[in-house]
Design a protein around this motif. Structure first.
Motif, short mmCIF file in Angstrom:
data_model
loop_
_atom_site.label_atom_id
_atom_site.label_comp_id
_atom_site.label_asym_id
_atom_site.label_seq_id
_atom_site.Cartn_x
_atom_site.Cartn_y
_atom_site.Cartn_z
N TYR A 228 0.83 -1.21 0.00
CA TYR A 228 0.00 0.00 0.00
C TYR A 228 0.86 1.26 0.00
CZ TYR A 228 -3.25 3.63 1.40
OH TYR A 228 -3.98 4.79 1.44
N SER A 229 2.04 1.20 0.63
CA SER A 229 2.91 2.37 0.68
C SER A 229 3.41 2.77 -0.70
CB SER A 229 4.10 2.10 1.61
OG SER A 229 5.01 1.17 1.03
N LEU A 230 3.28 1.88 -1.68
CA LEU A 230 3.72 2.18 -3.05
C LEU A 230 2.62 2.84 -3.88
CD1 LEU A 230 5.67 -1.13 -3.82
CD2 LEU A 230 6.58 1.04 -2.98
N PHE A 231 1.44 2.97 -3.32
CA PHE A 231 0.33 3.58 -4.06
C PHE A 231 0.66 4.96 -4.63
CE2 PHE A 231 -3.99 1.46 -3.10
CZ PHE A 231 -3.46 0.22 -3.39
N GLN A 237 -5.44 9.14 -11.78
CA GLN A 237 -6.75 8.59 -11.43
C GLN A 237 -7.05 7.31 -12.19
OE1 GLN A 237 -9.64 11.69 -12.00
NE2 GLN A 237 -8.95 12.87 -10.22
N PHE A 238 -6.50 7.16 -13.39
CA PHE A 238 -6.77 5.96 -14.18
C PHE A 238 -6.14 4.72 -13.53
CE2 PHE A 238 -6.86 9.52 -17.18
CZ PHE A 238 -8.11 9.34 -17.75
N GLU A 239 -5.09 4.93 -12.74
CA GLU A 239 -4.41 3.80 -12.11
C GLU A 239 -5.02 3.41 -10.76
OE1 GLU A 239 0.12 4.59 -13.74
OE2 GLU A 239 -0.69 5.81 -12.11
N THR A 240 -5.90 4.26 -10.22
CA THR A 240 -6.46 3.99 -8.90
C THR A 240 -7.22 2.67 -8.83
OG1 THR A 240 -6.60 6.37 -8.41
CG2 THR A 240 -7.99 4.89 -7.10
N PRO A 241 -8.16 2.38 -9.75
CA PRO A 241 -8.86 1.08 -9.66
C PRO A 241 -7.91 -0.11 -9.79
CG PRO A 241 -10.00 2.58 -11.16
CD PRO A 241 -8.67 3.19 -10.88
N ILE A 242 -6.87 0.03 -10.63
CA ILE A 242 -5.94 -1.08 -10.85
C ILE A 242 -5.18 -1.40 -9.58
CG2 ILE A 242 -3.92 -1.84 -12.15
CD1 ILE A 242 -4.86 -0.07 -14.45
N ILE A 244 -5.84 -0.59 -6.46
CA ILE A 244 -6.72 -1.04 -5.37
C ILE A 244 -7.10 -2.51 -5.56
CG2 ILE A 244 -9.02 -0.78 -4.37
CD1 ILE A 244 -8.74 2.23 -4.74
N CYS A 245 -7.47 -2.88 -6.79
CA CYS A 245 -7.84 -4.27 -7.06
C CYS A 245 -6.65 -5.22 -6.86
CB CYS A 245 -8.39 -4.40 -8.48
SG CYS A 245 -10.01 -3.66 -8.72
N LEU A 246 -5.47 -4.81 -7.32
CA LEU A 246 -4.28 -5.65 -7.15
C LEU A 246 -3.97 -5.87 -5.67
CD1 LEU A 246 -1.86 -4.35 -9.93
CD2 LEU A 246 -2.91 -6.60 -9.77
N LEU A 247 -4.04 -4.81 -4.88
CA LEU A 247 -3.76 -4.96 -3.45
C LEU A 247 -4.81 -5.82 -2.77
CD1 LEU A 247 -2.06 -4.22 -0.97
CD2 LEU A 247 -3.51 -2.21 -0.67
N ALA A 248 -6.08 -5.62 -3.14
CA ALA A 248 -7.16 -6.39 -2.52
C ALA A 248 -7.01 -7.88 -2.84
CB ALA A 248 -8.51 -5.87 -3.01
N PHE A 249 -6.72 -8.20 -4.09
CA PHE A 249 -6.61 -9.61 -4.48
C PHE A 249 -5.37 -10.28 -3.88
CE2 PHE A 249 -9.13 -8.45 -8.51
CZ PHE A 249 -10.32 -8.77 -7.88
N THR A 250 -4.23 -9.57 -3.91
CA THR A 250 -3.02 -10.17 -3.36
C THR A 250 -3.11 -10.33 -1.84
OG1 THR A 250 -1.99 -7.97 -3.28
CG2 THR A 250 -1.50 -9.34 -5.18
#
Length: 342
Positions: A228-231, A237-242, A244-250
């Motif tokens: 998360y610290s790498l966010f 803004q286009f990268e925000t959903p990507i 968030i989804c990557l962190l949630a799944f991993t």
């Protein structure tokens, strides 16, 4: 010999791996140049000068091939100035979540409090360290930190781990612990630390997580908070959903996988292996990211307080990473003391 060669190659590809070089040096010296007695203690008379020379030839050979063209052209000083940019300041524009992030915010808080109490003149405050620029800056209340101090603190933070590795190495696990703690120490106290250096902690820690519950507990926190610290590095803004989804799944995969390995049930009050307080801390990144991605913009603070989301992310993650560093060190040294007693 192969480890010395490949690590030397790796180090010449990217000098960030200098963080973990002390662990490689001590382990190869202790377990290859020397041997151990039956009880695991060092056998001093086993010192092999031929093996030491062999390791030296490999390392020096790789560095010679790598730096040879720069030596011939007389460009070594320029290379070193780029590899070790001491003129870029203590921290990046976005503070890596380490001890210096906490130190910076403490200095900023004391400066604001001192100004309101009329202990510091308002004109003496500097906003440069929160201006989003890579540059040197002076702290206002706390002492400013030169590169030598960061080097000393990093070295001191590694010494207990390296001593444990030297005194009684127990194969790959002891090496991994020392390597992880060297990466921790450099990340916590290094000069101008790159944010992505947190991955050098998470990756070796993942190998330890499948063996012991205590290590798995630290890995789950570090993996979630570290990623998360790498966010802020993916800032559009286009990268925000990507992201968030990557962190949630991993994170879901990590918690589920660890729970299955140790056969742990899920609880409504806490995450697997984590206490209630640790679980609340992990869940706390949800409102934090909601503020950073949505609320901050809706309040119209994008230009007035542009650094605030970066500051909040850095400080919040620094608390968790510092907690993991201290707890992992305690576990490592505690296991060492148990072995001595037995």
């Amino acid at each position: 010999m192969a480890a010395a060669f490949w690590f030397a190659v790796l180090l010449n590809f990217k000098h960030i791996f200098l963080y973990i070089a002390p662990a490689y040096f001590i382990y190869l010296l202790r377990c290859y140049v020397f041997t151990s007695n039956e009880d695991g203690s060092l056998r001093w008379r086993s010192f092999s000068p031929l093996r030491l020379i062999g390791l030296g030839i490999i390392v020096v050979g790789v560095f010679t091939l790598s730096f040879g063209p720069f030596i011939i052209l007389g460009q070594v000083p320029q290379v070193l100035s780029r590899l070790f940019p001491f003129k870029r300041g203590l921290c990046h524009a976005y503070w890596a979540p380490n001890f210096w992030a906490i130190y910076n915010i403490a200095d900023k808080t004391l400066a604001v409090a001192g100004t309101r109490l009329r202990l510091i003149e308002a004109g003496n405050q500097s906003a440069s360290m929160t201006g989003g620029l890579v540059q040197e800056f002076e702290h206002i209340v706390l002492p400013s930190i030169p590169p030598l101090v960061t080097f000393i603190l990093s070295a001191v933070s590694m010494l207990p781990a390296l001593y444990t590795l030297w005194s009684r190495p127990r194969g790959g696990q002891t090496f991994l612990r020392a390597l992880t703690l060297c990466a921790f120490g450099s990340f916590m106290f290094g000069w101008h630390v790159h944010e992505k250096a947190v991955l050098m902690i998470i990756i070796p820690l993942s190998l330890l997580a499948i063996d012991k519950k205590k290590d798995a507990q630290i890995y789950l926190i570090m993996s979630t908070i570290g990623h998360y610290s790498l966010f802020p590095l993916l800032f559009t803004q286009f990268e925000t959903p990507i992201k968030i989804c990557l962190l949630a799944f991993t994170s879901l995969y990590a918690f589920t996988g660890i729970a299955n390995i140790f056969r742990l049930p899920w609880s409504y009050t806490s995450l697997p292996l984590l206490s209630t307080l640790e679980s609340l801390y992990i869940v706390g990144i949800v409102p934090l990211e909601l503020y950073n991605s949505v609320i901050h913009h809706c309040l119209g603070l994008t230009y007035k307080l542009s650094f605030l989301p970066l500051l909040l992310t850095s400080i919040y993650c620094a608390i968790g990473i510092t907690y993991c560093w201290l707890k992992f060190y305690w576990i490592t040294l505690h296991d060492k003391s148990k072995q001595k007693q037995s």
